[in-house]
Scaffold this motif. Structure first.
Motif, mmCIF file in Angstrom:
data_model
loop_
_atom_site.group_PDB
_atom_site.id
_atom_site.type_symbol
_atom_site.label_atom_id
_atom_site.label_comp_id
_atom_site.label_asym_id
_atom_site.label_seq_id
_atom_site.Cartn_x
_atom_site.Cartn_y
_atom_site.Cartn_z
ATOM 1 N N VAL A 83 -7.019 1.229 11.255
ATOM 2 C CA VAL A 83 -5.816 0.181 11.008
ATOM 3 C C VAL A 83 -6.368 -0.693 11.938
ATOM 4 O O VAL A 83 -6.521 -0.530 13.202
ATOM 5 N N ALA A 135 -6.806 -0.211 6.578
ATOM 6 C CA ALA A 135 -5.566 -0.741 6.411
ATOM 7 C C ALA A 135 -5.670 -2.055 7.369
ATOM 8 O O ALA A 135 -6.036 -1.879 8.554
ATOM 9 N N THR A 189 -3.335 -5.248 9.002
ATOM 10 C CA THR A 189 -1.988 -5.787 9.157
ATOM 11 C C THR A 189 -2.165 -6.945 10.309
ATOM 12 O O THR A 189 -3.379 -7.321 10.659
ATOM 13 N N ASP A 244 -8.372 -1.375 1.797
ATOM 14 C CA ASP A 244 -7.511 -0.561 0.654
ATOM 15 C C ASP A 244 -5.948 -0.962 0.794
ATOM 16 O O ASP A 244 -5.244 -1.006 -0.059
ATOM 17 N N LEU A 245 -5.771 -1.774 1.861
ATOM 18 C CA LEU A 245 -4.385 -2.101 2.130
ATOM 19 C C LEU A 245 -4.355 -3.327 2.892
ATOM 20 O O LEU A 245 -4.631 -3.355 4.175
ATOM 21 N N LEU A 285 3.485 0.704 7.092
ATOM 22 C CA LEU A 285 2.179 1.059 7.242
ATOM 23 C C LEU A 285 1.848 2.679 6.942
ATOM 24 O O LEU A 285 1.310 3.086 6.316
ATOM 25 N N ARG A 340 2.805 3.613 3.321
ATOM 26 C CA ARG A 340 1.774 3.292 2.386
ATOM 27 C C ARG A 340 0.512 3.947 2.311
ATOM 28 O O ARG A 340 -0.305 4.259 1.501
ATOM 29 N N VAL A 341 -0.004 4.189 3.867
ATOM 30 C CA VAL A 341 -1.316 4.933 3.856
ATOM 31 C C VAL A 341 -1.324 6.179 3.612
ATOM 32 O O VAL A 341 -2.092 7.104 2.883
#
Ligand code: SF4
Length: 423
Positions: free
Chosen positions: A44, A75, A77, A95-96, A106, A109-110
């Motif tokens: 992340v 991911a 953010t 991926d996100l 988070l 979704r992960v």
């Protein structure tokens, strides 16, 4: 569900407190937190966008982590994700992307992406919403629990000011806050973990209370009564929001420490006005004089931007003269960074990068003198230090109430203890 999760956090303490809260959710669900330099199942990246350099750093990190484990979920953010999701999605292997207001999703979704990869759902399904950006209306409560002695507690988010160089209001939205009662509850949770010091953080911390009809002083009063927490610091407060009432409260000997971090940004009124700051150098001087009158040994750290458009040599020298006249304890120096979608990016008289670098160097020299004067002023005084757990070369360290870093020989019995020492 189990696996390894690694977080990388860029930027401010607000991001750190949010990463810590997000990581706790993974840990509660059986994940093990590992360093981002090792192989993890989930990476992340909580990004910052305060400068062009911060954007670049995030992009490089994403690529590095992706190549570290091509099978990991990556991911992204944070503020950069909020402002430039497409730029991030164009990097191969992301991926996100979750905007600043979607951080609370988070973990869910992960997990969905991971489940997809384990064959419970198709990968296509799990990738059908790789990017979620919303309008920044909610507030995600967060506090850090990575250190054993100190926690960063998020009290406020967003900003209604429109400083001409700043993208933060775009990335974080309007000023809003967590209610006093909820913060007292979080402070109690922090105290239950054995932590003694809390740093109140926010984007514009002193603007606390707008969305709940409360005030910063009411928050300070309520926090004083939390058992187990012995010290509070305010991460940063705008000069126009430091009221006499707040200063008197801090000076009165409660749990709030004599430590101030106040963004000045320039010591030239012409530049302050172009920056759309809400005070003059005269206002700033009055605040620092009042602090010193009430708390003669207070630490006063300031932020300063150099090389703002229109800051010629005379403007820079004017700023330096102002700094000398207020004699701060420390300066955090930033070269102006031209950010898209801000008024200052279009101003004429942009300053050459080499000149900015040279001014940063000159300011750093001034800063050495300011900080050493502050240390001299405090030498021989008695102060209380909260010792931290880090051990380096047989030594441990801690901070006094007025933010002087003190070192002594490592003694595990002193970790998390508040001890009176002579500086
Ligand atoms: S006060 Fe100014 S510099 Fe600080 S976050 Fe708000 S707009 Fe940005």
């Amino acid at each position: 569900m189990s696996g390894k999760v690694a977080f990388v956090t860029l930027g401010c303490k607000l991001n750190f407190s949010e990463s810590s809260a997000l990581c706790r959710e993974f840990e509660l669900n059986g994940y093990k937190r590992v360093s981002h330099t090792s192989k993890a199942d989930i990476y992340v990246i909580n990004t910052c966008t305060v400068t062009e350099h911060a954007d670049k750093k995030s992009r490089n990190l994403i690529r590095r982590l992706r190549s570290q484990n091509p099978d990991a979920v990556v991911a992204v953010t944070g503020c950069y994700a909020q402002l430039k999701p497409d730029e991030i999605l164009s990097i191969e292997g992301v991926d996100l992307v979750l905007g600043a207001d979607q951080k609370h999703n988070l973990y869910v979704r992960v997990s969905e992406i991971e489940s997809g990869r384990r064959g419970k759902e198709s990968t296509e399904t799990s990738r059908s919403y790789p990017c979620e950006i919303s309008r920044l209306r909610t507030i995600f409560p967060a506090y850090s629990s990575d250190e054993r002695t100190r926690s960063f507690l998020k009290v406020q988010d967003g900003c209604d000011y429109h400083c001409s160089y700043c993208t933060i209001p775009l990335a974080r939205g309007r000023s809003r806050n967590i209610p006093v009662a909820a913060l007292v509850n979080q402070a109690e949770q922090i105290a239950a973990g054995g932590i003694k010091e809390i740093v109140l953080t926010g984007v514009n911390t002193g603007d606390y209370g707008k969305s709940t009809g409360e005030s910063f002083i009411s928050l300070m009063n309520a926090l004083e009564s939390v058992e187990g927490i012995e010290r509070y610091r305010i991460s940063s407060i705008e000069p126009n929001l430091i009221t006499g009432e707040i200063l008197e409260h801090i000076a009165s000997g409660g749990k709030f420490l004599h430590h101030f971090h106040i963004p000045l940004q320039s010591g030239s009124d012409k530049i302050l006005s172009a920056m759309r700051r809400r005070y003059t150098t005269g206002d700033f001087r009055n605040k620092t004089e009042l602090i010193r009158k009430l708390m003669p040994f207070a630490f006063i750290g300031i932020d300063l931007i150099t090389g703002f458009p229109g800051e010629d040599e005379e403007g820079f020298l004017e700023s330096c003269r102002f700094l000398e006249s207020i004699n701060p304890s420390f300066i955090h120096i930033f070269p102006y960074s031209r950010r898209n979608n801000t008024p200052a990016a279009t101003f004429r008289d942009q300053v050459d990068e080499r000149i900015k670098k040279e001014r940063v160097r000159r300011l750093m020299e001034m800063n050495e003198k300011f900080h050493s004067d502050f240390l001299k002023l405090n030498t021989g005084r008695r102060e209380k230090v909260l010792f931290e757990s880090t051990r380096r070369g047989g030594m441990m360290y801690g901070y006094t109430g007025n933010y002087i870093r003190v070192e002594r020989v490592y003694d595990p019995d002193l970790i998390g203890k508040i001890v009176e020492i002579t500086i």
